[in-house]
Motif scaffolding. Sequence first.
Motif, mmCIF file in Angstrom:
data_model
loop_
_atom_site.group_PDB
_atom_site.id
_atom_site.type_symbol
_atom_site.label_atom_id
_atom_site.label_comp_id
_atom_site.label_asym_id
_atom_site.label_seq_id
_atom_site.Cartn_x
_atom_site.Cartn_y
_atom_site.Cartn_z
ATOM 1 N N THR A 171 0.826 -1.201 0.000
ATOM 2 C CA THR A 171 0.000 0.000 0.000
ATOM 3 C C THR A 171 0.864 1.255 0.000
ATOM 4 O O THR A 171 0.479 2.279 -0.560
ATOM 5 C CB THR A 171 -0.937 -0.001 1.214
ATOM 6 O OG1 THR A 171 -0.157 -0.186 2.418
ATOM 7 C CG2 THR A 171 -1.957 -1.122 1.117
ATOM 8 N N THR A 229 2.202 1.926 -3.698
ATOM 9 C CA THR A 229 1.237 2.536 -4.603
ATOM 10 C C THR A 229 0.886 3.957 -4.180
ATOM 11 O O THR A 229 0.495 4.777 -5.014
ATOM 12 C CB THR A 229 -0.042 1.690 -4.697
ATOM 13 O OG1 THR A 229 -0.462 1.326 -3.377
ATOM 14 C CG2 THR A 229 0.217 0.423 -5.490
ATOM 15 N N ALA A 230 1.042 4.273 -2.906
ATOM 16 C CA ALA A 230 0.761 5.629 -2.422
ATOM 17 C C ALA A 230 1.964 6.548 -2.562
ATOM 18 O O ALA A 230 1.862 7.749 -2.282
ATOM 19 C CB ALA A 230 0.317 5.580 -0.965
ATOM 20 N N LYS A 240 5.667 11.280 1.954
ATOM 21 C CA LYS A 240 5.529 11.097 0.510
ATOM 22 C C LYS A 240 6.889 11.296 -0.155
ATOM 23 O O LYS A 240 7.605 12.263 0.147
ATOM 24 C CB LYS A 240 4.535 12.117 -0.048
ATOM 25 C CG LYS A 240 3.081 11.832 0.308
ATOM 26 C CD LYS A 240 2.476 10.864 -0.685
ATOM 27 C CE LYS A 240 0.965 10.771 -0.507
ATOM 28 N NZ LYS A 240 0.361 9.841 -1.488
#
Length: 241
Positions: free
Chosen positions: A13, A16-17, A94
């Motif tokens: 997860t 993909t983020a 991020k």
Amino acid sequence: MATLILVRHGRSTANTAGVLAGWTPGVSLDERGTAQAAGLPERLAAVRIAAAVTSPLERCLQTMRPLLDARPELELRTDERIGECHYGDWSGRKLAELADEPLMEVVQRHPSAAAFPGGESMRAMQARAVDAVRDWNERIDAAHGEDAVYVMCSHGDIIKSLVADALGMHLDLFQRIHVDPCSVTVIRYTRTRPFLLRLGDTGDFGSLAPRESGGAGAAEAGAAGTGVVGAAVVGGGAGAS
């Protein structure tokens, strides 16, 4: 000495983020990663596996589960030394947000000098992973003989650093190596030198096709957090879409 099959965990997860997961809890395989892990037993069906070792992080444990279900005789051992790099204050952020961090250029171009704030250096990451492999090679040899094969499930930067060590490459060159999620890398160790037999093998050549502008290729470059095409994705990236 033993032959080591290195498996990178399936797509997560965080991959993909576009998040640098590190040791952040709650990161699991996404739907594609679960499917990748389910295909692992068939891919390794012809190999007699003496032992299985994994990073303690959930995405690696999930990746190994189908293989263990298919081979109930295998006992899974965990080893924190092959756990993900401790990215410290970067963990959970991020990758795109890290583009302006001066440290990112060091990570890309001079990783042997890179130390993550509140975390560890990339030199320390490689050293602990290499120590773990040397230790497990001795254990496997003693218990199963020098022709034994064993599996180790770990993370992108860990596997890349182990490949660099096996090839006699300086850590500063390890960003030239790439391993996709659930890819298989194989190193045969001998008394005098290691041999790299496979590198980042997924059996899927779709990722080699030309990528459209703004498509998956552009997204992957953005996920690298550098804004530079051809930069290595810290943590390993999500692989082909």
